[in-house]
Design a protein around this motif. Structure first.
Motif, short mmCIF file in Angstrom:
data_model
loop_
_atom_site.label_atom_id
_atom_site.label_comp_id
_atom_site.label_asym_id
_atom_site.label_seq_id
_atom_site.Cartn_x
_atom_site.Cartn_y
_atom_site.Cartn_z
N ASP A 117 0.86 -1.09 0.12
CA ASP A 117 -0.02 -0.06 -0.09
C ASP A 117 0.77 1.34 0.11
N PRO A 118 0.51 2.25 -0.78
CA PRO A 118 1.41 3.63 -0.36
C PRO A 118 1.47 3.70 1.26
N ARG A 119 2.55 4.74 1.38
CA ARG A 119 2.35 5.24 2.90
C ARG A 119 2.24 6.53 2.74
N GLY A 120 1.10 7.02 3.88
CA GLY A 120 0.86 8.36 3.72
C GLY A 120 1.85 9.04 4.42
N PHE A 121 2.49 10.10 4.39
CA PHE A 121 3.55 11.11 4.90
C PHE A 121 2.94 12.37 5.16
N PHE A 142 0.19 9.78 -7.94
CA PHE A 142 -1.00 8.88 -7.48
C PHE A 142 -1.42 8.32 -8.75
N PHE A 143 -2.51 7.40 -8.23
CA PHE A 143 -3.21 6.68 -9.18
C PHE A 143 -4.18 7.59 -10.03
N GLN A 184 1.64 4.72 -10.80
CA GLN A 184 1.50 4.52 -9.43
C GLN A 184 1.57 3.03 -9.31
N SER A 185 0.52 2.20 -9.80
CA SER A 185 0.61 0.77 -9.64
C SER A 185 1.68 -0.03 -9.93
N GLN A 434 6.01 7.43 -18.44
CA GLN A 434 6.88 7.43 -17.13
C GLN A 434 6.68 6.29 -16.40
N ALA A 435 5.62 5.27 -16.41
CA ALA A 435 5.81 3.96 -15.99
C ALA A 435 6.75 3.16 -16.65
#
Ligand code: NDP
Ligand code: HEM
Length: 491
Positions: A117-121, A142-143, A184-185, A434-435
């Motif tokens: 999962d992404p980590r919130g910061f 982001f997604f 993002q994925s 960019q992916a």
């Protein structure tokens, strides 16, 4: 002996009291009608305990429910006065108190710290001109590029509404229908998808924000917080063996032991003129600004050095909002950011109440003077402690009541010329380059981990979804596509 905050009289700190402050004679037994008889209605202290207990929970955050936080210091190492009037970014060596909350996104409060999962910061800077919140993630993108998709996206990534189990079909069905999520994925499924601990993640504003200076010039800005502990990650197999609370424990213990985690803070800066001519839409949250075009400029150090005293009061009641901006720092036309400017304050009013900014962890460290009044849990009404005028303008402003400061008016935001209010289709902006760039900078081992992690979930999705995803990976990089097909086939 401590002092009663109201009467000033000495109080024995060992006296147990009810919430109205009265000493309690017995906290172990209720009053009963005889030694074996029932409890009676005059047991108001028992009822108070049970009633308060029933209200111990507030709604958990709808996303980012599980988190850990601590306090620290931001030290400016390079003055940004040419770009911004933000008072905490003026002099080298300036220090600003911060509160940083890390989180996972999809799970509930008692989920594992080791989800892929992404980590919130989220960083709250307690500046002398108000709180600036940088509510970012450990990913530079982001997604999504439009906030209207956010609820659908989150629904698809959380548990299935019938089974209450993870749902790889929904996860990939959403991504198959939304190629804008591919960049993002790809990060999420890479080795960086499960950090070893919160100390080992980078933080990014992800969004383009802005600076503005005394001359009324605006600059577009992206923030990058690079971990000084180094990026460290876990494979899915390693993560499955970790205790659910491991990242919380790591953060608390490292700070308690004086091993303070820190981040090198950098910005990328783009002028308005550069933005107009840039080949990439600088306000598209699914894109980075390549470092070769906009190099990182080091501006500071952020250190975490104090744990919270009480998890609920501080970490759980912390309320971050992208709309918490200060003079010199502004938003941008990024439409995801625009949606977030409205969403968070609304979430806080629901979760904590209209006066959430009076809770100590959220309260600015500078004076607050305005004409907002009352509401649930209004500790102290602002403006002369509530006894002054409660309307504006008033004739008393000259005598010291709060008044406007026109000098902090943000410069006007440019709009595209000849813009029409309409719904513009942005789904086919470049979703793949960019992916692919990211895939191509990965080592052989990282590529292998990436395709295996994708195959674990994608192999559980229906064939139409698999086919749609294969096309996306192909478009990013033909080798990426070929390897994912192979990995899915071998499952
Ligand atoms: P650069 O080679 O200049 O930068 C690559 C960046 O990628 C480094 O900052 C590195 O961060 C980071 N990185 C390396 N491996 C991973 C991974 N598995 N997941 C996420 N980030 C990783 O290239 P560009 O600036 O041209 O960007 C190329 C790609 O790198 C982008 O498409 C994007 O996916 C990714 N990236 C770019 C960033 C940017 O702001 N330009 C920021 C972060 C990622 P670190 O120093 O922490 O190892
Ligand atoms: C938390 C909404 C996009 C990062 C939240 C919360 C909501 C929300 C409602 C819970 C707030 C609370 O109850 O305290 C949205 C919406 C989005 C969006 C509507 C899109 C339009 C993003 C993006 C990022 C992000 C793009 C990162 C770049 C976070 C973080 C938190 C959070 C880090 C946790 C804050 C904390 O630590 O308390 N979001 N979000 N969100 N969001 Fe978003």
């Amino acid at each position: 002996m401590s002092k009663c905050p109201f009467s000033g009289k000495a109080v024995n700190p060992t006296t147990l009291t009810s919430s109205n402050g009265a000493p309690v004679a017995d906290d172990n037994q209720s009053r009963t009608a005889g030694p074996r008889g029932p409890v009676t209605f005059d047991n108001h202290y028992l009822f108070e305990k049970l009633a308060h207990f029933n209200r111990e929970r507030i709604p958990e955050r709808v996303v980012h429910a599980r988190g850990s936080a601590s306090y620290g210091t931001f030290t400016l190492t390079k003055s940004l006065s040419d770009y911004t009037i933000a008072d905490f970014l003026q002099k080298e060596g300036q220090k600003t108190d911060v509160f940083l909350r890390f989180s996972t996104v999809g799970g509930g409060q008692d989920s594992s710290d080791y989800a892929r999962d992404p980590r919130g910061f989220s960083v709250k800077f307690y500046t002398e001109q108000g709180n600036w919140d940088m509510v970012g993630n450990n990913t530079p993108v982001f997604f999504l590029r439009d906030g209207i998709k956010f609820p659908d996206f989150i629904h698809s990534q959380k548990k299935n509404p019938r089974t209450n189990l993870p749902d790889p079909q929904a996860v990939y069905e959403f991504w198959a229908n939304n190629p804008q999520s591919l960049h993002q994925s790809t990060i999420l499924m890479s080795d960086r998808g499960i950090p070893l601990s919160y100390r080992h993640v980078n933080g990014y504003s992800s969004h383009t924000l802005s600076f503005w200076n005394n001359a009324g010039e605006r600059y577009w800005v992206k923030w990058h917080f690079k971990t000084n502990q180094g990026i460290k990650t876990l494979t899915s197999e390693e993560a499955a063996k970790m205790p659910a609370y491991g990242a919380q424990q790591d953060l608390v213990e490292s700070i308690d032991n004086g091993d303070f985690p820190s981040w090198t803070v950098n910005v990328q800066i783009m002028t308005e003129e550069e933005a107009r001519n840039y080949r990439i839409n600088p306000f598209d949250l699914t894109k980075v600004w390549p470092h070769s075009d906009f190099p990182l400029i080091e501006v500071g150090q952020l250190e975490l050095n104090r744990n919270v005293d009480n998890y609920f009061a501080e970490t759980e009641q912390a309320a971050f909002a992208p709309s918490n901006l200060v003079p010199g720092i502004g938003a941008s036309p990024d439409r995801m950011l625009q949606a977030r400017l409205i969403a968070y304050q609304d979430a806080h009013r629901y979760r904590i109440g209209a006066n959430y900014n009076q809770i100590p962890v959220n309260a600015p460290r500078c004076p607050v003077h305005n004409y907002q009044r009352d509401g649930a849990f209004a500790g102290v009404n602002p403006a002369l402690a509530g006894s002054g005028a409660n309307f504006y303008p008033n004739n008393r402003a000259r005598l010291g009541e709060p008044a406007e400061i026109p000098e902090v008016q943000e410069p006007p935001m440019p709009l595209e010329q000849d813009a029409w209010l309409d719904i513009y289709d942005n789904r086919d902006e470049d979703n793949y380059s960019q992916a692919g760039d990211l895939y191509r900078i990965m080592s052989e081992d990282q590529k292998q981990q990436l395709v295996n992690n994708i195959a674990d979930g994608l192999s559980q999705a229906t064939q139409d979804v698999q086919e749609a995803m294969f096309v996306q990976y192909d478009l990013a990089d033909s080798d990426y596509g070929a390897r994912v097909r192979e990995a899915v086939a071998s499952k």
